[in-house]
Write a protein that holds these residues in place. Sequence first.
Motif, PDB file in Angstrom:
ATOM      1  N   PHE A  71       3.022   4.129   6.749  1.00 41.81           N
ATOM      2  CA  PHE A  71       2.450   4.115   5.397  1.00 41.81           C
ATOM      3  C   PHE A  71       3.495   3.688   4.373  1.00 41.81           C
ATOM      4  N   ASP A  80       4.202  -0.214   4.728  1.00 38.17           N
ATOM      5  CA  ASP A  80       3.125  -1.049   4.174  1.00 38.17           C
ATOM      6  C   ASP A  80       2.419  -0.332   3.021  1.00 38.17           C
ATOM      7  N   TYR A  98      -1.782  -0.360   1.938  1.00 38.80           N
ATOM      8  CA  TYR A  98      -2.696   0.773   2.050  1.00 38.80           C
ATOM      9  C   TYR A  98      -3.139   1.331   0.701  1.00 38.80           C
ATOM     10  N   THR A  99      -2.391   1.052  -0.341  1.00 44.07           N
ATOM     11  CA  THR A  99      -2.757   1.559  -1.669  1.00 44.07           C
ATOM     12  C   THR A  99      -3.319   0.472  -2.572  1.00 44.07           C
ATOM     13  N   ASN A 145     -10.039   1.852   2.138  1.00 42.62           N
ATOM     14  CA  ASN A 145      -8.955   1.089   2.745  1.00 42.62           C
ATOM     15  C   ASN A 145      -7.812   2.011   3.160  1.00 42.62           C
ATOM     16  N   MET A 146      -7.486   2.959   2.298  1.00 45.58           N
ATOM     17  CA  MET A 146      -6.397   3.891   2.597  1.00 45.58           C
ATOM     18  C   MET A 146      -6.755   4.810   3.765  1.00 45.58           C
ATOM     19  N   GLY A 183      -6.790   2.900   6.988  1.00 46.89           N
ATOM     20  CA  GLY A 183      -5.412   2.584   7.328  1.00 46.89           C
ATOM     21  C   GLY A 183      -4.674   3.774   7.913  1.00 46.89           C
ATOM     22  N   LEU A 184      -4.869   4.938   7.318  1.00 45.16           N
ATOM     23  CA  LEU A 184      -4.215   6.149   7.813  1.00 45.16           C
ATOM     24  C   LEU A 184      -4.729   6.536   9.199  1.00 45.16           C
ATOM     25  N   TRP A 241      -5.875   4.467  11.418  1.00 46.63           N
ATOM     26  CA  TRP A 241      -5.277   3.498  12.341  1.00 46.63           C
ATOM     27  C   TRP A 241      -3.823   3.858  12.643  1.00 46.63           C
ATOM     28  N   LEU A 242      -3.066   4.234  11.614  1.00 44.08           N
ATOM     29  CA  LEU A 242      -1.669   4.609  11.800  1.00 44.08           C
ATOM     30  C   LEU A 242      -1.533   5.845  12.694  1.00 44.08           C
TER      31      LEU A 242
END
Length: 201
Positions: free
Chosen positions: A26, A29, A33-34, A40-41, A44-45, A47-48
């Motif tokens: 996070f 990137d 992500y923000t 989207n965030m 993304g989280l 996925w991470l």
Amino acid sequence: MNSRKVVYLFFSTLLVGSLSGAIVGFIIDFDVYTGGDITNMVVGLIWLLGISAAFSLVSQMGFFAYLTLHRFGLGLFKSARLWNRIQVVLIAFVIFDLIYLRYIAFATEGETILHYTIMPVLLLAYGLVIAYLKAKDTNQGAFIPALFFIVVVTTIEWVPALTVNDPKWLWMYFAPLISANTWQLLTLHKLTNQPNTKARA
């Protein structure tokens, strides 16, 4: 160690690796992500966390593989001292490889071997600290096996990212590996209640 402790070690390691990888990813990137909406965030989280969990599973496989290798080495060489000396040689060889071979493979114009020395030296320094803590909690015989695990096994697990040499993936892969490996190493003896086992990893 009973099944409850095995389950605890598995899921706690998974959590430690997932969170550390997600945090580092996070930060790397952050703008990506923000930059969009909350969806989207969140995606993304997720996925991470997922990909970091996969890396932490690699760490766990490496840990139990090393426990087997360690016992095999002790049995094969019939001497913890000789086995430790062999591990020291392998540690030196891996540190050399991390420096020289990566320099030969990836150095660009203007880069010197010093650029490829910093990361392996920091890994070695970190390994020395963790090995000291392991030996302090158990016994001095655990120092070299712990150092070997942190330096050599972590490097082997890290190979897919090292061969790509993408800074983003180097750190995203490394964070869950090193945190999960450290957690397992410093937690196992507490779960087995055997702080004085000779040369325990």
